[in-house]
Design a protein around this motif. Structure first.
Motif, PDB file in Angstrom:
ATOM      1  N   ASN A  23      -5.815   4.474   9.632  1.00 43.19           N
ATOM      2  CA  ASN A  23      -5.688   4.597   8.016  1.00 43.19           C
ATOM      3  C   ASN A  23      -6.338   3.862   7.240  1.00 43.19           C
ATOM      4  OD1 ASN A  23      -4.429   7.043   8.721  1.00 43.19           O
ATOM      5  ND2 ASN A  23      -2.346   6.351   7.999  1.00 43.19           N
ATOM      6  N   GLN A 251       0.469  16.893   9.839  1.00 39.54           N
ATOM      7  CA  GLN A 251       1.459  16.580   8.681  1.00 39.54           C
ATOM      8  C   GLN A 251       2.313  17.891   8.327  1.00 39.54           C
ATOM      9  OE1 GLN A 251      -0.701  14.149   5.993  1.00 39.54           O
ATOM     10  NE2 GLN A 251       0.081  12.317   6.624  1.00 39.54           N
ATOM     11  N   SER A 274       4.177   5.404  14.034  1.00 35.65           N
ATOM     12  CA  SER A 274       3.527   5.937  15.289  1.00 35.65           C
ATOM     13  C   SER A 274       3.677   5.281  16.631  1.00 35.65           C
ATOM     14  CB  SER A 274       1.986   6.162  15.014  1.00 35.65           C
ATOM     15  OG  SER A 274       1.460   4.737  14.830  1.00 35.65           O
ATOM     16  N   ALA A 332       5.521  13.564   8.653  1.00 39.85           N
ATOM     17  CA  ALA A 332       5.342  13.626   7.199  1.00 39.85           C
ATOM     18  C   ALA A 332       4.046  13.404   6.642  1.00 39.85           C
ATOM     19  CB  ALA A 332       6.485  13.028   6.561  1.00 39.85           C
ATOM     20  N   GLN A 334       3.423  11.071   4.491  1.00 44.49           N
ATOM     21  CA  GLN A 334       4.354  10.150   4.051  1.00 44.49           C
ATOM     22  C   GLN A 334       3.874   9.531   2.818  1.00 44.49           C
ATOM     23  OE1 GLN A 334       5.747   7.079   6.662  1.00 44.49           O
ATOM     24  NE2 GLN A 334       5.037   5.506   5.896  1.00 44.49           N
ATOM     25  N   HIS A 349      10.538   1.082   9.857  1.00 47.27           N
ATOM     26  CA  HIS A 349      10.243  -0.044  10.885  1.00 47.27           C
ATOM     27  C   HIS A 349       9.387  -1.236  10.603  1.00 47.27           C
ATOM     28  CE1 HIS A 349       6.421   1.976  10.922  1.00 47.27           C
ATOM     29  NE2 HIS A 349       5.964   1.277  12.042  1.00 47.27           N
ATOM     30  N   ASN A 353       1.344  -0.708   6.863  1.00 40.75           N
ATOM     31  CA  ASN A 353       1.144   0.299   6.020  1.00 40.75           C
ATOM     32  C   ASN A 353       2.370   0.978   5.314  1.00 40.75           C
ATOM     33  OD1 ASN A 353      -1.759   0.764   6.587  1.00 40.75           O
ATOM     34  ND2 ASN A 353      -1.116   0.580   8.569  1.00 40.75           N
ATOM     35  N   SER A 354       3.267   1.271   6.196  1.00 44.31           N
ATOM     36  CA  SER A 354       4.696   2.070   5.611  1.00 44.31           C
ATOM     37  C   SER A 354       5.161   0.638   4.493  1.00 44.31           C
ATOM     38  CB  SER A 354       5.560   2.083   6.700  1.00 44.31           C
ATOM     39  OG  SER A 354       5.119   3.099   7.676  1.00 44.31           O
ATOM     40  N   GLU A 357       3.129   0.966   1.254  1.00 38.00           N
ATOM     41  CA  GLU A 357       3.168   2.327   0.936  1.00 38.00           C
ATOM     42  C   GLU A 357       4.649   2.505   0.051  1.00 38.00           C
ATOM     43  OE1 GLU A 357       0.454   4.337   4.291  1.00 38.00           O
ATOM     44  OE2 GLU A 357       2.438   4.961   4.065  1.00 38.00           O
TER      45      GLU A 357
END
Ligand code: UDP
Length: 451
Positions: A23, A251, A274, A332, A334, A349, A353-354, A357
């Motif tokens: 990504n 997604q 992932s 999703a 996301q 987790h 990136n998460s 975001e």
């Protein structure tokens, strides 16, 4: 900041074939393409990106020698190590062809994931400059530097002390937050780390996916350590290139219509990325924790994430109890989900990136770190930026229920939402004209244009 039309530099980008690495690399490629650069993606056949999502890029697959079993291993460091061995020759062959007779003009520069150290030998051989993208957080990178130094000087030994013991030199980290890089082959990590560090030293530039004001001290430390390789902080990349992600799993956009029907900031969104997996008992604890919290939820259960099973057996009675309140999907959109006004919390987790975001959409977090740098990120989220709560005892239904309520309904959660809202504003300013990431990007473009 568009580049001059007469000279269209051609960049070759090489992502590492994991979701959390693909990504940001494709976001960077899209960003540079929007500034006038021509982009070729050289990618492994394993987890290859979908060219249809990037019609303006040229794609060149290379064989990677991974078997299906190796590609889905829970030991990603071993995979990285294998790829560094198997990709060098095909990468060299493809790049040599592009350099001599590619339809997109001469190659100006390579941009590769920093974990692909083999590109140094290829770039040196072809006399091409090399830029590296680091996909983990500046905070974790700087902690790793401090830690290495402290261990080398004998100041600390992470094998001593209780898991909850604080390490005074790197507050607020505890012994249990220190990343465990053990692999099936004990020498693998040491060799890999040495090769990666050597490859960084001679790179033209080092790019990080963050923004200056989130952790300026960490960035300064990384900058000093990487010297003389210049550091460019150009994140959050997805804010520069919205929609430039490449999902390896389809997604499920139907959840957006469901979110539209939920009250503002009422939904807790759950996804562990992932790679992370859980066992059946943990699944059960999560399910009952969610059900008992009585909050609306959108839960991503990735195929293969429960002990390798393709789909999940939810506990008896769970669906009945949560039919009105919850939605379970396999994957999703996301970034869209986190930006939706109905989402009020993210149980994550803490992949980088998460986390980025979540911060950039102003969503406070529940943290269940799984491996590597995620423990450090979770600790910063809960104890430095104070925009989340870490679950300290794995997955326990009572703790989960209580933590969800603290995040979603209690005053504590409201305060975290306010703090993360401030960080969101800072992140937004950093990518706007005159912001730190915007300016850093311009300097990076100037550097490439000077080649
Ligand atoms: N992601 C997604 N849908 C999901 C879960 C994750 O599109 O249901 C994306 C997410 O937006 C992020 C990436 O997958 O960009 C996960 O990267 P991260 O570094 O957070 O975790 P990793 O997957 O590498 O553990």
């Amino acid at each position: 900041m568009q580049i001059q039309e007469k000279k269209v530099p051609h960049l070759v980008i090489l992502p590492l074939p994991f979701q959390g690495h693909i990504n940001p690399m494709l976001q960077l490629g899209s960003l540079l393409h929007s500034k006038g650069f021509s982009i070729t993606v050289i990618h492994t056949q394993t987890n290859s990106p979908n060219p249809a999502n990037f019609p303006n890029f040229n794609f060149e697959p290379i064989p990677d020698g991974l078997s299906d079993g190796q590609a889905s291993t829970e030991d990603p460091l071993t995979v990285v190590s294998i790829l560094n061995d198997t990709c060098q020759v095909p990468f060299n062959d493809t790049l040599s062809r592009l350099v001599s007779d590619g339809p997109h003009g001469p190659v100006t520069c390579i941009i590769n994931d920093e974990l692909f150290h083999f590109t140094k030998a290829v770039a040196d051989h072809l006399k091409l400059p090399r830029i590296l993208l680091c996909t983990s957080s500046p905070t974790c990178s700087s902690i790793m530097l401090s830690l290495t130094l402290l261990q080398q000087t004998g100041a600390i030994s992470i094998t001593e002390g209780q898991p909850n013991t604080l390490i005074p030199e790197i507050p607020p980290l505890r012994i249990k937050d220190i990343p465990d890089f053990s692999t099936t082959d004990p020498d693998t990590f040491e060799r890999l780390a040495e090769n990666i560090l050597n490859a960084i030293k001679s790179a033209l530039a080092y790019i990080m996916n963050g923004f200056d004001d989130l952790d300026p001290t960490a960035l300064e430390k990384v900058r000093e350590d990487r010297h003389p390789t210049p550091l460019f902080t150009v994140g959050p990349l997805y804010k520069f290139s919205p929609g430039a992600s490449n999902s390896l799993i389809t997604q499920d956009h139907s959840c957006m219509a469901w979110l539209d029907k939920q009250p503002p900031q009422s939904v807790i969104y759950i996804s562990f990325g992932s790679v992370a997996s859980i066992d059946k008992t943990e699944l059960e604890e999560i399910a009952w924790g969610l059900a008992n919290s009585d909050q609306p939820f959108l839960w991503v259960v990735r195929p293969g994430s429960i002990n390798g099973d393709d789909w999940v057996e939810l506990p008896e009675g769970f669906e009945e109890k949560t039919r009105e309140k919850g939605r379970i999907i396999k994957w999703a959109p996301q970034q869209e989900v986190l930006a939706h006004p109905s989402v009020g919390g993210f149980w994550t987790h803490n992949g980088w990136n998460s986390t980025l975001e979540s911060i950039c959409e102003g969503v406070p977090m529940l943290c269940s770190p799984y491996l590597w740098d995620q423990n450090v990120t979770a600790r910063y989220v809960s104890h430095v930026w104070r925009v989340g709560i870490q679950l300290e005892n794995g997955f326990d239904r009572s703790e989960i229920e209580w933590a969800i309520r603290r995040l979603m309904v209690e005053i504590e959660g409201k305060e975290m939402r306010e703090r993360v809202g401030c960080l969101k504003e800072i992140a937004t300013r950093s990518v706007a004209k005159g912001g730190s990431s915007y300016e850093s990007l311009q300097s990076l473009i100037d550097l490439i244009m000077s080649l």
